[in-house]
Motif scaffolding. Structure first.
Motif, short mmCIF file in Angstrom:
data_model
loop_
_atom_site.label_atom_id
_atom_site.label_comp_id
_atom_site.label_asym_id
_atom_site.label_seq_id
_atom_site.Cartn_x
_atom_site.Cartn_y
_atom_site.Cartn_z
N ARG A 107 0.84 -1.20 0.00
CA ARG A 107 0.00 0.00 0.00
C ARG A 107 0.87 1.25 0.00
O ARG A 107 0.58 2.22 -0.70
CB ARG A 107 -0.93 -0.01 1.22
N GLU A 108 1.95 1.24 0.79
CA GLU A 108 2.83 2.39 0.87
C GLU A 108 3.54 2.61 -0.47
O GLU A 108 3.65 3.73 -0.96
CB GLU A 108 3.87 2.18 1.97
N ALA A 111 1.18 4.15 -2.92
CA ALA A 111 0.99 5.58 -2.65
C ALA A 111 2.20 6.39 -3.13
O ALA A 111 2.06 7.47 -3.71
CB ALA A 111 0.76 5.81 -1.16
N SER A 114 2.19 6.49 -6.96
CA SER A 114 1.14 7.39 -7.41
C SER A 114 1.59 8.84 -7.32
O SER A 114 1.35 9.64 -8.23
CB SER A 114 -0.12 7.17 -6.57
N HIS A 115 2.25 9.16 -6.22
CA HIS A 115 2.75 10.53 -6.04
C HIS A 115 3.82 10.85 -7.10
O HIS A 115 3.84 11.93 -7.68
CB HIS A 115 3.33 10.67 -4.64
N HIS A 265 1.75 10.43 4.70
CA HIS A 265 0.40 10.99 4.74
C HIS A 265 0.27 12.14 5.73
O HIS A 265 -0.76 12.30 6.38
CB HIS A 265 -0.63 9.90 5.08
N SER A 276 -1.34 14.27 -1.19
CA SER A 276 -1.29 12.96 -0.54
C SER A 276 -0.52 12.99 0.76
O SER A 276 -0.59 12.04 1.54
CB SER A 276 -0.62 11.94 -1.49
N MET A 278 2.61 12.80 0.93
CA MET A 278 3.68 11.83 0.75
C MET A 278 5.00 12.46 0.30
O MET A 278 6.02 11.79 0.24
CB MET A 278 3.26 10.78 -0.30
#
Length: 316
Positions: A107-108, A111, A114-115, A265, A276, A278
């Motif tokens: 999941r990390e 993320a 995605s960033h 986050h 995000s 991030m």
């Protein structure tokens, strides 16, 4: 093995799950994994009440009624399943800690990726919008080169999605190369904000050029986002022994708890719009990946977001 019982004992001890067999509330058999889990040998466990071995009323109740549940025990996640047949019962406990950790890491990673996708996608959109208009051939070719460069970054990110994070593609490069690339990509934002960007002396460093660019973009974009318009953003450089230090300084408001901003986050108190949280987490993760450090401080009335990376030498 010379007996059926001996063969059964071998196979039950070979199981990775902890297995406890009981009858009438009394332990009959533990396998090797169960002995490790509860810290008791088969010889000591046999004939004892179940509660004395598992030391949890939750598990005792599960054995009595049958069924499944998950437990958090000393930082570990355990899936427990009990089946009954009259007075006989089997309790099977599987340690899911590593599995849950991998899920959290996935999941990390998703993320983070995605960033990271946002920057090249934004740059490509700007290039394509510019190419809609008539312009001199030399200028259009420059936009095409930028688009190809960002397409290359996207391709590498797609590879990361497919096979996980690969070893760094480090090479020796001048900081000025990364600075020029970052300034070019942020030219539109700088103009829109009326801000100016300056860089310190050049240094040779050893880093993955794309990861170094990502760190710089995140820090300079944060300076633009959280600092006032029409500000001077300074990127200072210095040699620190065998390391090079880079600091991005802005004129934003003082940060009360700068270290917490590097957590996943997490966004600053003055954050607006979508985000995000991030960016600084990515910065610290990337920098720690090449053995450096990332931190924030208040220097001379300005916020300084700094990081170190392996240095090769000064370029004057």
């Amino acid at each position: 093995m010379n007996s059926t019982g001996g063969t059964a004992d071998f196979w039950i001890d070979a199981l990775p799950q902890a297995v406890l067999l009981c009858e009438g509330g009394t332990v009959v058999r533990l396998n090797a994994a169960a002995s490790r889990l509860w810290g008791v040998s088969q010889a000591r466990a046999a004939g004892r009440p179940v509660l004395e071995v598992v030391r949890r009323h939750t598990l005792e109740a599960l054995i009595e009624r049958g069924g499944e549940l998950e437990l958090e025990v000393s930082g570990r996640t355990l899936r427990c399943a009990a089946t009954r047949d009259g007075d006989a019962c089997a309790l099977i406990v599987e340690d899911l800690t590593a599995h849950r950790r991998r899920e959290a890491e996935l999941r990390e990673a998703t993320a983070v990726l995605s960033h990271e996708f946002r920057t090249p996608v934004t740059a490509l959109r700007g290039v394509l919008e510019a190419l809609e208009y008539d312009m001199p051939r030399e200028l259009s070719q420059n936009f095409v080169r930028q688009g190809l460069q960002e397409t290359g970054r996207l391709a590498r990110l797609v590879e990361d999605l497919a096979v996980g994070f690969r070893p760094t593609r480090a090479r020796t490069l001048p900081l000025a190369e990364a600075f020029a690339r970052a300034e070019r990509l942020l030219e539109g934002e700088l103009t829109a904000r009326g801000s100016r960007l300056s860089f310190g002396p050049d240094h040779l460093v050893r880093a993955d050029p794309d990861k170094l660019l990502q760190v710089l973009l995140n820090l300079i974009e944060n300076a633009l986002k959280y600092g006032p318009p029409d500000q001077d953003i300074e990127v200072q450089t210095a040699a620190r022994g065998s390391w090079a230090e880079v600091c991005v300084l802005d004129h934003g408001l003082p940060i009360p708890d700068s270290d917490s901003l590097f957590q996943a986050h997490t966004r600053g108190a003055g954050a607006t719009g979508q985000g995000s949280g991030m960016g600084l987490y990515i910065v610290r993760s990337v920098v720690q990946g090449w053995g450096g450090q990332a931190w924030a401080a208040r220097l001379g009335g300005r916020n300084a977001f700094c990081f170190t990376l392996p240095g090769v030498g000064s370029m004057g």
